[in-house]
Design a protein around this motif. Structure first.
Motif, PDB file in Angstrom:
ATOM      1  N   ALA A   3       0.871  -1.178   0.000  1.00 45.61           N
ATOM      2  CA  ALA A   3       0.000   0.000   0.000  1.00 45.61           C
ATOM      3  C   ALA A   3       0.905   1.224   0.000  1.00 45.61           C
ATOM      4  O   ALA A   3       1.791   1.342   0.844  1.00 45.61           O
ATOM      5  CB  ALA A   3      -0.909  -0.001   1.221  1.00 45.61           C
ATOM      6  N   THR A   4       0.682   2.128  -0.957  1.00 45.76           N
ATOM      7  CA  THR A   4       1.527   3.310  -1.098  1.00 45.76           C
ATOM      8  C   THR A   4       0.657   4.549  -1.240  1.00 45.76           C
ATOM      9  O   THR A   4      -0.217   4.608  -2.112  1.00 45.76           O
ATOM     10  CB  THR A   4       2.424   3.188  -2.350  1.00 45.76           C
ATOM     11  N   GLN A  10      -5.377   9.593  -1.827  1.00 43.55           N
ATOM     12  CA  GLN A  10      -5.305   8.348  -2.605  1.00 43.55           C
ATOM     13  C   GLN A  10      -4.196   7.435  -2.111  1.00 43.55           C
ATOM     14  O   GLN A  10      -3.081   7.885  -1.864  1.00 43.55           O
ATOM     15  CB  GLN A  10      -5.083   8.665  -4.077  1.00 43.55           C
ATOM     16  N   ILE A  11      -4.528   6.141  -2.002  1.00 43.98           N
ATOM     17  CA  ILE A  11      -3.547   5.091  -1.704  1.00 43.98           C
ATOM     18  C   ILE A  11      -3.646   4.042  -2.800  1.00 43.98           C
ATOM     19  O   ILE A  11      -4.748   3.589  -3.147  1.00 43.98           O
ATOM     20  CB  ILE A  11      -3.793   4.459  -0.319  1.00 43.98           C
ATOM     21  N   ASN A  12      -2.492   3.669  -3.361  1.00 42.65           N
ATOM     22  CA  ASN A  12      -2.447   2.660  -4.418  1.00 42.65           C
ATOM     23  C   ASN A  12      -2.048   1.314  -3.823  1.00 42.65           C
ATOM     24  O   ASN A  12      -1.111   1.235  -3.023  1.00 42.65           O
ATOM     25  CB  ASN A  12      -1.446   3.067  -5.502  1.00 42.65           C
ATOM     26  N   LEU A  13      -2.751   0.274  -4.216  1.00 44.15           N
ATOM     27  CA  LEU A  13      -2.507  -1.083  -3.742  1.00 44.15           C
ATOM     28  C   LEU A  13      -2.003  -1.954  -4.895  1.00 44.15           C
ATOM     29  O   LEU A  13      -2.416  -1.780  -6.043  1.00 44.15           O
ATOM     30  CB  LEU A  13      -3.797  -1.697  -3.194  1.00 44.15           C
ATOM     31  N   ALA A  14      -1.143  -2.895  -4.547  1.00 42.00           N
ATOM     32  CA  ALA A  14      -0.662  -3.878  -5.529  1.00 42.00           C
ATOM     33  C   ALA A  14      -0.371  -5.174  -4.782  1.00 42.00           C
ATOM     34  O   ALA A  14       0.028  -5.154  -3.620  1.00 42.00           O
ATOM     35  CB  ALA A  14       0.581  -3.369  -6.234  1.00 42.00           C
ATOM     36  N   TRP A  15      -0.599  -6.312  -5.453  1.00 47.24           N
ATOM     37  CA  TRP A  15      -0.352  -7.610  -4.821  1.00 47.24           C
ATOM     38  C   TRP A  15       0.010  -8.628  -5.897  1.00 47.24           C
ATOM     39  O   TRP A  15      -0.222  -8.416  -7.083  1.00 47.24           O
ATOM     40  CB  TRP A  15      -1.569  -8.074  -4.007  1.00 47.24           C
ATOM     41  N   THR A  48      -7.931  -7.196 -11.641  1.00 46.12           N
ATOM     42  CA  THR A  48      -6.479  -7.123 -11.780  1.00 46.12           C
ATOM     43  C   THR A  48      -5.825  -7.101 -10.402  1.00 46.12           C
ATOM     44  O   THR A  48      -6.523  -7.093  -9.377  1.00 46.12           O
ATOM     45  CB  THR A  48      -6.072  -5.848 -12.552  1.00 46.12           C
ATOM     46  N   THR A  49      -4.510  -7.055 -10.362  1.00 44.18           N
ATOM     47  CA  THR A  49      -3.776  -7.106  -9.094  1.00 44.18           C
ATOM     48  C   THR A  49      -3.353  -5.721  -8.604  1.00 44.18           C
ATOM     49  O   THR A  49      -2.392  -5.587  -7.840  1.00 44.18           O
ATOM     50  CB  THR A  49      -2.540  -8.000  -9.230  1.00 44.18           C
ATOM     51  N   TYR A  64      -5.307  -2.486   4.615  1.00 42.24           N
ATOM     52  CA  TYR A  64      -5.985  -3.210   3.532  1.00 42.24           C
ATOM     53  C   TYR A  64      -5.626  -4.687   3.582  1.00 42.24           C
ATOM     54  O   TYR A  64      -4.546  -5.076   4.035  1.00 42.24           O
ATOM     55  CB  TYR A  64      -5.544  -2.666   2.166  1.00 42.24           C
ATOM     56  N   ARG A  65      -6.554  -5.495   3.066  1.00 40.59           N
ATOM     57  CA  ARG A  65      -6.296  -6.912   2.843  1.00 40.59           C
ATOM     58  C   ARG A  65      -7.098  -7.329   1.618  1.00 40.59           C
ATOM     59  O   ARG A  65      -8.096  -6.689   1.254  1.00 40.59           O
ATOM     60  CB  ARG A  65      -6.648  -7.755   4.068  1.00 40.59           C
TER      61      ARG A  65
END
Length: 184
Positions: A3-4, A10-15, A48-49, A64-65
């Motif tokens: 989480a960035t 705004q926070i951007n998530l990627a996994w 998407t991821t 987040y999860r």
């Protein structure tokens, strides 16, 4: 999962993508607010991821999860929890101009300045004192930086006119007020 914070809202998530014997159809993103929160609520179902969570409050911590879903409706275990805090919003409000700027000749070589403090929504960090020489001068140059609302300009030439202006600063914005004074 990462989480960035991308902005104050705004926070951007990627996994990393999940795997499944038939195929992953999407993800469920859950969020909770606060440093040690545990009351997660679903906020999105991307395929998407990555996901950008927008419309958030500034200066706030979010966690987040994510879990994956497949075509049969099966849910994976939750990912690890990722947290980020939105920064404070940028300062877009300038300080008010200093008022009541007064200049008093204290001697043949000194002029004392005083003014009323400026105000600002974040905080005034200081004042920039500028001076030019001559009755109708316009080529001001900064001569001092002050945190107080007074300044003594020394080493001046006798029987010379000086003009002054003061700018309030808040780290980003500057405003000015001009006062002219003739010293004779």
């Amino acid at each position: 999962m990462t989480a960035t914070a991308a902005s104050a809202s705004q926070i951007n998530l990627a996994w990393t993508a999940s795997t499944d014997n038939v195929g992953v159809t999407g993800y469920r993103v859950e969020r909770c607010q606060g440093a040690a929160c545990s009351n997660f609520a679903q906020i999105a179902t991307p395929t998407t991821t990555t996901f950008s969570d927008m419309g958030l409050a500034a200066s706030t911590s979010y966690s987040y999860r994510v879990c994956a879903t497949d075509a049969a409706g099966n849910l994976s275990a939750y990912s690890s929890t990722a947290s980020a805090s939105t920064p404070a919003p940028p300062d877009t409000t300038p300080p008010t101009a200093p008022t009541n700027l007064a200049a008093t000749a204290a001697s043949a070589s000194q002029i004392n300045l005083a003014w009323t403090a400026s105000t600002d929504n974040v905080g005034v960090t200081g004042y920039r004192v500028e001076r030019c020489q001559g009755a109708a001068c316009s080529n001001f140059a900064q001569i001092a930086t002050q945190t107080a609302t007074t300044f003594s300009d020394t080493g001046l030439i006798a029987s010379t006119s000086y003009s002054y202006r003061v700018r309030a600063t808040d780290g980003r914005w500057k405003l000015e007020r001009l006062l002219q004074l003739s010293q004779c």
